[in-house]
Scaffold this motif. Structure first.
Motif, PDB file in Angstrom:
ATOM      1  N   SER A  26      -5.129  -5.590  10.841  1.00 25.92           N
ATOM      2  CA  SER A  26      -6.129  -5.566   9.761  1.00 25.92           C
ATOM      3  C   SER A  26      -7.519  -5.319  10.339  1.00 25.92           C
ATOM      4  N   ALA A  47      -7.231  -3.204   2.492  1.00 20.03           N
ATOM      5  CA  ALA A  47      -6.929  -4.595   2.853  1.00 20.03           C
ATOM      6  C   ALA A  47      -6.164  -5.296   1.730  1.00 20.03           C
ATOM      7  N   TYR A  50      -2.332  -4.764   1.681  1.00 17.98           N
ATOM      8  CA  TYR A  50      -1.510  -5.602   2.565  1.00 17.98           C
ATOM      9  C   TYR A  50      -1.131  -6.915   1.879  1.00 17.98           C
ATOM     10  N   ARG A 101      -0.167  -0.115   4.578  1.00 18.69           N
ATOM     11  CA  ARG A 101      -0.496  -1.558   4.579  1.00 18.69           C
ATOM     12  C   ARG A 101       0.360  -2.317   3.567  1.00 18.69           C
ATOM     13  N   GLY A 219      -9.900  -9.173   5.660  1.00 18.56           N
ATOM     14  CA  GLY A 219     -10.028  -7.771   5.297  1.00 18.56           C
ATOM     15  C   GLY A 219     -11.289  -7.107   5.819  1.00 18.56           C
TER      16      GLY A 219
END
Length: 422
Positions: A26, A47, A50, A101, A219
């Motif tokens: 990340s 982010a 994910y 992600r 993130g």
């Protein structure tokens, strides 16, 4: 202690190696997207993908494990994660990276389901606490020290992805070669979210807000670090410092919450998180930056297990495992929204906008918590369960609680306890 962890050593080694390879992705992906010219909102969306994958995987991975077994499912999840990691080095497109992600989150959730259900099956009632503690050490130390791999990007851009893929692939070996038989993953019982909120509004909202805070941090913290002038090595050290700080303070704060009104310890942690976030928003330098980072990690990482412990104080013993699983999902849902809010804040302000967003969320939770303290009675000290460190992974992690399914309280027709107010 060695006798306790030896039967699960292959699982602990596997999770350490896997987190060393995947835990820094990340950070790396955020830095690469920024260097490629992507805006803060785009980085925030990637982010978020994910954490969305983590939520979906936590809900669905169990079906795959039940269908093909733990070892095959673990190997499949790790192989796909390794392949997606190498794909980052081939194509540098934000939309594709967002999709990757999402896949990463699904795979990591699947790995957690495999490992945590396996650990739960191997741990006995009296050893669950020790097993869980070592699992936490393996998971977070792997994630922390993996940040140092970022430094390898100074030589060639693709090297960190290659090293990550190698480590992720190696994580398959100890699991595939283990002589320990894989368990059968049972279906989890359900607990209506409404019942959980009625029992503990502070615990429920606190878990979601903690996800918001830490999702924003994971993130976009690397972007914050670079924009305030840290080089790649210093950025890696900053991330590692926060993670290690988070592990260091969980146990002392938890023990403190066992001795005093747990609600007040939660509020103190949110207040201190707000204060350290304001300090970080001013973009300090040098030792002050790293000191505040360690304090932020120590305080914010402790919030989730504190909220889980407080929610469990308000529940019947038979409801606690399922409630802990629900709280993990609430945390993950908050984590999926956190990067978007932080990205908007950074777009409107500057790098410090990340911690301004975190401070705002912590202040809102502090106000809510103060209202709950003023309008409800505390749980008597003799009815508080002991604090237990819990990972923020999947609902299966809840089964590793020392008072888990082997405990008499979780057998059919448990003796109800008296629940004192809200």
């Amino acid at each position: 202690m060695l006798a306790t962890i030896l039967p699960v050593r292959s699982l602990l080694i596997a999770i350490f190696v896997l987190m060393a390879g995947s835990g820094f992705l990340s950070t790396l992906i955020g830095l690469r997207l920024e260097r490629a010219g992507s805006g803060t909102m785009v980085i925030g969306l990637v982010a978020t993908a994910y954490f969305a994958g983590l939520v979906i995987g936590a809900l669905r991975a169990g079906d795959i494990v039940r269908r093909v077994g733990h070892i095959r499912a673990f190997a499949a999840f790790v192989a796909l994660l390794s392949a997606s990691t190498l794909a980052y080095a081939l194509f540098a497109q934000p939309l594709l990276w967002g999709a990757l992600r999402l896949v990463d989150g699904l795979c990591v959730a699947g790995v957690f389901v495999c490992v945590e259900s396996w650990l739960n099956d191997r741990a006995e009632t009296g050893t669950r606490g020790t097993v869980l503690a070592w699992y936490m050490v393996a998971l977070y130390s792997g994630q922390a020290f993996g940040q140092l791999i970022l430094r390898s990007g100074n030589t060639a851009p693709q090297v960190p992805f290659q090293i990550a893929a190698i480590l992720i692939s190696l994580a398959i070996i100890p699991v595939c070669l283990t002589r320990s038989s894989a368990p059968v993953l049972e279906d989890a019982a359900s607990l209506p979210l409404r019942r959980l909120f009625e029992a503990s509004p502070l615990g429920v909202v606190g878990a979601g807000v903690t996800g918001l805070l830490l999702g924003a941090f994971y993130g976009l913290a690397a972007i914050y670090a670079r924009r305030i002038g840290l080089d790649l090595g210093e950025t890696a050290t900053f991330m590692m410092t926060v993670i290690l700080g988070g592990v260091a303070l969980q146990w002392p704060l938890g023990r403190l919450s066992d001795r005093y009104d747990r609600r007040r310890i939660i509020l103190i942690c949110f207040a201190a998180t707000w204060a350290t976030s304001i300090g970080l928003a001013t973009q300090p330098q040098g030792f002050l930056l790293f000191g505040l980072g360690a304090a932020f990690g120590g305080l914010s990482f402790a919030l989730y297990p504190l909220c889980v412990a407080y929610a469990n104080d308000r529940l019947l013993p038979s409801e606690r495992v399922t409630a802990s699983g629900q709280l993990v999902l609430l945390y993950s849902a908050g984590a999926a929204l956190g990067p978007l809010g932080a990205a908007a804040s950074m777009t409107l302000t500057n790098a410090g906008g990340l911690f301004l967003f975190i401070a705002l969320a912590a202040a809102a939770m502090l106000a809510f918590g103060m209202w709950r303290v003023a309008t409800s009675d505390p749980v008597p000290g003799d009815q508080q369960q002991d604090f237990q460190i819990l990972p923020r992974t999947t609902p299966v992690a809840a089964l590793l609680d020392p008072a888990g399914p082997d405990h008499p309280a979780f057998q059919p027709n448990p003796t109800p306890q008296v629940i004192n107010g809200q």
